[in-house]
Design a protein around this motif. Sequence first.
Motif, PDB file in Angstrom:
ATOM      1  N   ASP A   1       0.837  -1.197   0.000  1.00 34.02           N
ATOM      2  CA  ASP A   1       0.000   0.000   0.000  1.00 34.02           C
ATOM      3  C   ASP A   1       0.873   1.248   0.000  1.00 34.02           C
TER       4      ASP A   1
ATOM      5  N   THR B   1      -5.068  -2.020   2.992  1.00 30.18           N
ATOM      6  CA  THR B   1      -5.694  -3.108   2.237  1.00 30.18           C
ATOM      7  C   THR B   1      -4.926  -4.417   2.278  1.00 30.18           C
ATOM      8  N   ARG B   2      -3.690  -4.423   2.781  1.00 31.83           N
ATOM      9  CA  ARG B   2      -2.921  -5.664   2.815  1.00 31.83           C
ATOM     10  C   ARG B   2      -1.852  -5.580   3.909  1.00 31.83           C
TER      11      ARG B   2
ATOM     12  N   GLY C   1      -4.949 -10.052   2.661  1.00 30.43           N
ATOM     13  CA  GLY C   1      -5.743  -8.936   2.184  1.00 30.43           C
ATOM     14  C   GLY C   1      -5.703  -8.875   0.670  1.00 30.43           C
ATOM     15  N   ARG C   2      -5.447  -7.696   0.154  1.00 33.91           N
ATOM     16  CA  ARG C   2      -5.392  -7.527  -1.300  1.00 33.91           C
ATOM     17  C   ARG C   2      -4.149  -8.204  -1.865  1.00 33.91           C
TER      18      ARG C   2
ATOM     19  N   ARG D   1     -10.804  -3.880   4.738  1.00 35.28           N
ATOM     20  CA  ARG D   1      -9.972  -2.743   5.113  1.00 35.28           C
ATOM     21  C   ARG D   1      -9.344  -3.059   6.462  1.00 35.28           C
TER      22      ARG D   1
END
Length: 426
Positions: free
Chosen positions: A157, A175-176, A191-192, A209
Amino acid sequence: MGTLRPERRTRVDLAVSAAILVVLAVAALVVWAKSPVRHTDSAQSARPAADVAPATTVPERLSVAWRARSTATAGPSLARSVVVTAADGAVVGRDPATGDELWHYRRNLSLCAALAAWPTGTNSVLAVYRNSRGCSEVTALDGSSGQRVGARSSDADDHVQLSSDTGYVVSQGPTRLETWGSNLVRGIEYGRVDAPVKPDVQPGRTGCRLYSSALGGDRVAVIERCDRDTGYRLTVLGTVLDDDEKVQQYGSSLITEGTAGPPPVLVAMGSSGIAVYDGGADPPAPASDTPSGSLAPSIRRFTTDGVPSATNLVAGDPSPPTGPAVVTADGLTSYFTGKSTVILDTQTLRPIYQVPGTIGSGDTMGGQLLLPIPDGISVRDAATGREIRTIAVPRDGRGDAPVTLRTLGGAVVEQWGSTVQALRAS
């Protein structure tokens, strides 16, 4: 046998050879011009900084020894024997007594975060830089000398926060997140994941999130909210992939009924539990240990599988300050709620006592607890929290920013905002 004549080269052959050499030279120049080495300035210490002996007493008086700017650290970042500051692309190791630069590492990229990790082990300083893939370029430096000892790069991110325990570091963005060992080898990504190598490695939730995270042994806890979640979620994962090369999930459940207020915040994770600060803006989830409809700030405890176990009411704001770091030393964990400093037992994460009127988290020195207060430092009995005396300390320009206080040998190091201030006996 006849004598072999030497091969004759034509003008065309010579011209082609020259052109190839020019192309290779230009390519090498371009690679050099764009390489990280080309844009790195590193000055190592002539000799590793000597280890700092722990202080045996708290000084009667303290005065400001030095100040430095550090925008990429959340609180005082202390290696085994140096104070680390990070700003304007440069990570600097400083003498704790004088602030003199012992080593530095500088790049022409923005610094996302810096952290001194494993001071009793590999004694590493991690510097995370931002490029086109986010906060993805990580450099590991030796904390005593500034020597570059490792690097890694991966998707990330645009903003991350770093935290560590005795074995791993977690780099968490909105997000990760990723975990790394001391060798910078990735344990998990969660996450992402834009280009997964294998399908079905992640738990089945999507659109999550991530708000805060904490490490404890071989597990990492995260507060998150995913698609279709009606409340904030506590998830507990393994720090490395399981035997099937999948992210191992030990537990995941909603801990609030709604999301109208700020999310709860992970305070710490230990071998026997998890501590979460809940500002009380949203009712706890029905399965919680907290009475239904309760809207009071509290430290909520969970097992290492994420199962609710106990709740202790504390004085605090609905959303605690984001600047102060959690400080753990001598079996005590210190956390600032915005209205008080809560002292927890590091093993059980049970709150022992809270001290109102403080302005941040504190540390131990000479067996006593030091907490920042508006006009200086409160010196307290570590076991009971009883105040023994106070020390006047100037903090020019602080305003109302919270303060995180740590100690290194005979130095007391504070950070508020982007200012690091070191104090010594006077």
